[in-house]
Design a protein around this motif. Structure first.
Motif, PDB file in Angstrom:
ATOM      1  N   LYS A  63       0.112   6.394   3.601  1.00  0.00           N
ATOM      2  CA  LYS A  63      -1.035   7.285   3.779  1.00  0.00           C
ATOM      3  C   LYS A  63      -0.579   8.593   4.416  1.00  0.00           C
ATOM      4  CE  LYS A  63      -4.210   4.242   2.566  1.00  0.00           C
ATOM      5  NZ  LYS A  63      -3.877   3.658   1.294  1.00  0.00           N
ATOM      6  N   GLN A  64      -0.944   9.700   3.768  1.00  0.00           N
ATOM      7  CA  GLN A  64      -0.647  11.012   4.325  1.00  0.00           C
ATOM      8  C   GLN A  64      -1.595  11.340   5.470  1.00  0.00           C
ATOM      9  OE1 GLN A  64       2.119  12.732   3.276  1.00  0.00           O
ATOM     10  NE2 GLN A  64       2.385  10.816   2.139  1.00  0.00           N
ATOM     11  N   LEU A  66      -3.903   9.385   8.350  1.00  0.00           N
ATOM     12  CA  LEU A  66      -3.977   8.050   8.945  1.00  0.00           C
ATOM     13  C   LEU A  66      -5.384   7.633   9.352  1.00  0.00           C
ATOM     14  CD1 LEU A  66      -0.786   7.870  11.225  1.00  0.00           C
ATOM     15  CD2 LEU A  66      -1.041   7.345   8.791  1.00  0.00           C
ATOM     16  N   HIS A  99      -9.580   7.741   8.864  1.00  0.00           N
ATOM     17  CA  HIS A  99     -10.628   7.984   7.863  1.00  0.00           C
ATOM     18  C   HIS A  99     -11.962   7.469   8.384  1.00  0.00           C
ATOM     19  CE1 HIS A  99      -7.760   8.786   4.464  1.00  0.00           C
ATOM     20  NE2 HIS A  99      -6.970   8.098   5.280  1.00  0.00           N
ATOM     21  N   PHE A 157      -4.702   3.769   9.976  1.00  0.00           N
ATOM     22  CA  PHE A 157      -3.516   3.088   9.453  1.00  0.00           C
ATOM     23  C   PHE A 157      -2.321   3.342  10.356  1.00  0.00           C
ATOM     24  CE2 PHE A 157      -6.219   3.909   5.783  1.00  0.00           C
ATOM     25  CZ  PHE A 157      -6.203   2.682   5.120  1.00  0.00           C
ATOM     26  N   GLU A 213       0.841  -1.199   0.000  1.00  0.00           N
ATOM     27  CA  GLU A 213       0.000   0.000   0.000  1.00  0.00           C
ATOM     28  C   GLU A 213       0.875   1.248   0.000  1.00  0.00           C
ATOM     29  OE1 GLU A 213      -3.369   0.661   0.193  1.00  0.00           O
ATOM     30  OE2 GLU A 213      -4.002  -1.432   0.031  1.00  0.00           O
ATOM     31  N   GLU A 214       0.429   2.272  -0.721  1.00  0.00           N
ATOM     32  CA  GLU A 214       1.132   3.546  -0.677  1.00  0.00           C
ATOM     33  C   GLU A 214       1.006   4.154   0.717  1.00  0.00           C
ATOM     34  OE1 GLU A 214      -0.268   6.171  -3.675  1.00  0.00           O
ATOM     35  OE2 GLU A 214       0.191   4.815  -5.339  1.00  0.00           O
ATOM     36  N   LEU A 256      -9.374   3.292  -0.243  1.00  0.00           N
ATOM     37  CA  LEU A 256      -8.527   3.307   0.941  1.00  0.00           C
ATOM     38  C   LEU A 256      -7.633   2.071   1.038  1.00  0.00           C
ATOM     39  CD1 LEU A 256     -11.042   4.810   3.502  1.00  0.00           C
ATOM     40  CD2 LEU A 256      -8.879   5.824   2.770  1.00  0.00           C
TER      41      LEU A 256
END
Length: 484
Positions: free
Chosen positions: A326-327, A329, A331, A351, A323-324, A400
């Motif tokens: 996450k800017q 964390l 949501h 995350f 996974e890229e 997501l």
């Protein structure tokens, strides 16, 4: 050995109380039924990965807020990474709303998504209320009032600003939206309802203005991530308590609390513990079962909420690879059609930080997911796979996570929470806010007006790490005020 204070449970309210009392030189014993400390604000290890037990967000470190007060008073140091922005909300219309920590930037974002009509006035109003509530909370540690000393010390610390807050206890958040002509904005109403659900455990027609405004503004205060998980918020408290000569004992499920001529006898399956005072850091529903004292039972009975007025949680832990980073964390994802079986209309996912290789190896991420289960005693979840897949589908739909990146899935129902935490009904998140219960009508910290006290998320002020931290402060303040 006889202790000054025995504390039942090692949730964050208990640990707050233990640290404050140990700092005064008292001999404390914390009794925890599990093998990890922290209760619903901790982490557990499975197959080499660290998952959050319950809570995933951390606030309360700004000026005039409870956790900041405790850390400053004790000198406890906690590893922290500040999050900005702290959260994004994925709305039913496809919009992604970013909950910025700066008030001005947040208002512009709210106007972009919900339209400019009265958003500024609404959020400036809520922010002013929240600031006053936080300032008042750490000054009025004798609240709620239950004896003459409470009245005396509360009057002594009262300010005109605190008095100005009182009308807000008689208004609910529906009244506030109506005043700002925002009830006709369905997208905004849905947003407010789901945000209140994760912070106040109820909807706008039930949550009063004081709690509601404060709950809606929690992203406008400093939000933090704890590297390694919330267990590393708990560990510094444990180290502080034990280094001061006090103790924490695991695998000690308390079965009864009996008053004696010189204090209390607390019995577990492994023996008995004597103390001058006792603090229950467990829910009211569980605490009631420990006391044979009819007066205590009568006092508590009027405050108890049954399962139909409480929330449980269906929670999931994911291990993701590829996974890229996450800017953002945290949501919240709106599911307007509702999830199968439980009907919940939102999912919360957090995350692990991309640089946090303690919780998961480099290139892998832990995702903690939760959603509300109303009336947990009655809501039986026999087909977990159906609910799991619906949650994953919702998260995939909103971009997501990706299905191919999922290495592992685990989930827990309210039944698992009963086994894990012993909390009655598997209820989590604390007692929801209800319109008929004013702040001064919530259970205060005294159990028997003798030497037994209580803290945690089912007594004033309620939910969240900051809330239970404040409850621990209040329990200690009243114990000291009564006996020292």
């Amino acid at each position: 050995m006889k202790y000054d204070v025995v504390i039942i449970g090692s949730g964050f309210g208990s640990l707050t109380a233990a640290a404050l009392l140990a700092n005064r030189g008292l001999k404390i014993c914390v009794l925890e039924q599990a093998k990890y400390p922290g209760g619903s604000a901790s982490s557990y290890k499975r197959k080499g990965y660290w998952f959050e037990t319950g809570a995933t967000t951390l606030v309360g470190l700004d000026q005039h807020m409870p956790l900041r007060s405790v850390l400053d008073y004790t000198g406890i140091k906690v590893p922290l990474v500040r999050l900005e922005p702290p959260m994004q909300v994925h709305l039913p219309n496809g919009e992604v709303l970013t909950r910025y920590g700066n008030l001005e930037i947040w208002i512009k974002e709210a106007e972009r998504v919900f339209g400019p009509h009265r958003q500024r006035e609404f959020w400036e109003h809520c922010y002013r209320i929240s600031q006053s509530v936080w300032r008042t909370s750490t000054r009025q540690l004798s609240f709620p009032l239950s004896n003459a000393k409470d009245f005396f010390f509360s009057a002594l610390r009262a300010t005109p600003g605190q008095v100005m807050l009182l009308p807000g206890a008689f208004r609910n958040m529906e009244d506030v939206l109506r005043k700002h002509n925002l009830l006709q904005n369905k997208l905004f109403v849905d947003f407010v309802n789901e945000q209140l659900l994760i912070t106040a455990q109820n909807y706008l027609h039930e949550v009063n203005e004081l709690f509601g405004a404060t709950a809606l503004c929690y992203t406008l205060y400093s939000n933090y991530y704890v590297p390694g998980g919330l267990i590393n918020l708990v560990k510094p408290f444990i180290e502080f308590i034990t280094s001061a000569g006090s103790e924490i004992k695991y695998g000690q499920e308390v079965g009864s609390v009996k008053p004696t001529a010189e204090g209390y006898l607390i019995r577990t399956g492994k023996g008995g513990f004597e103390s001058n005072f006792v603090i229950a850091g467990i829910p009211l529903n569980n605490t009631l079962q420990l006391f044979d004292d009819k007066k205590v039972q009568r006092r508590l009975q009027r405050y108890l909420l049954p399962s139909e007025q409480l929330n449980g949680a269906f929670s999931m832990g994911l291990i993701l690879k590829g996974e890229e980073a996450k800017q953002v964390l945290h949501h919240q994802v709106h599911i307007p059609e509702g999830l199968p079986i439980i009907g919940s209309k939102s999912i919360f996912i957090s995350f692990s930080h991309a640089t946090d290789t303690f919780r998961a190896p480099a290139g892998e991420v832990i995702a903690s997911i939760s959603t509300h289960v109303r009336h947990p005693q009655q809501t039986l979840i026999e087909n977990k796979s159906e609910l799991e897949q619906a949650i994953l589908d919702g998260l995939i739909k909103h971009g997501l996570i990706r299905q191919e990146n999922i290495l592992s899935v685990q989930s827990a129902t309210p039944g698992a929470w009963i086994s894990w935490t012993r909390r009655a009904y598997g209820a989590v998140g604390g007692y929801p806010q209800y319109r008929h219960m004013k702040p001064w009508q919530l259970k205060d910290a005294r159990l028997d007006h003798r030497g037994a006290y209580i803290c945690g998320d089912t007594v004033y002020p309620g939910q969240g790490i900051a809330g239970v931290c404040l409850s621990g402060m209040i329990a200690v303040n009243k114990l000291v005020q009564d006996h020292f």
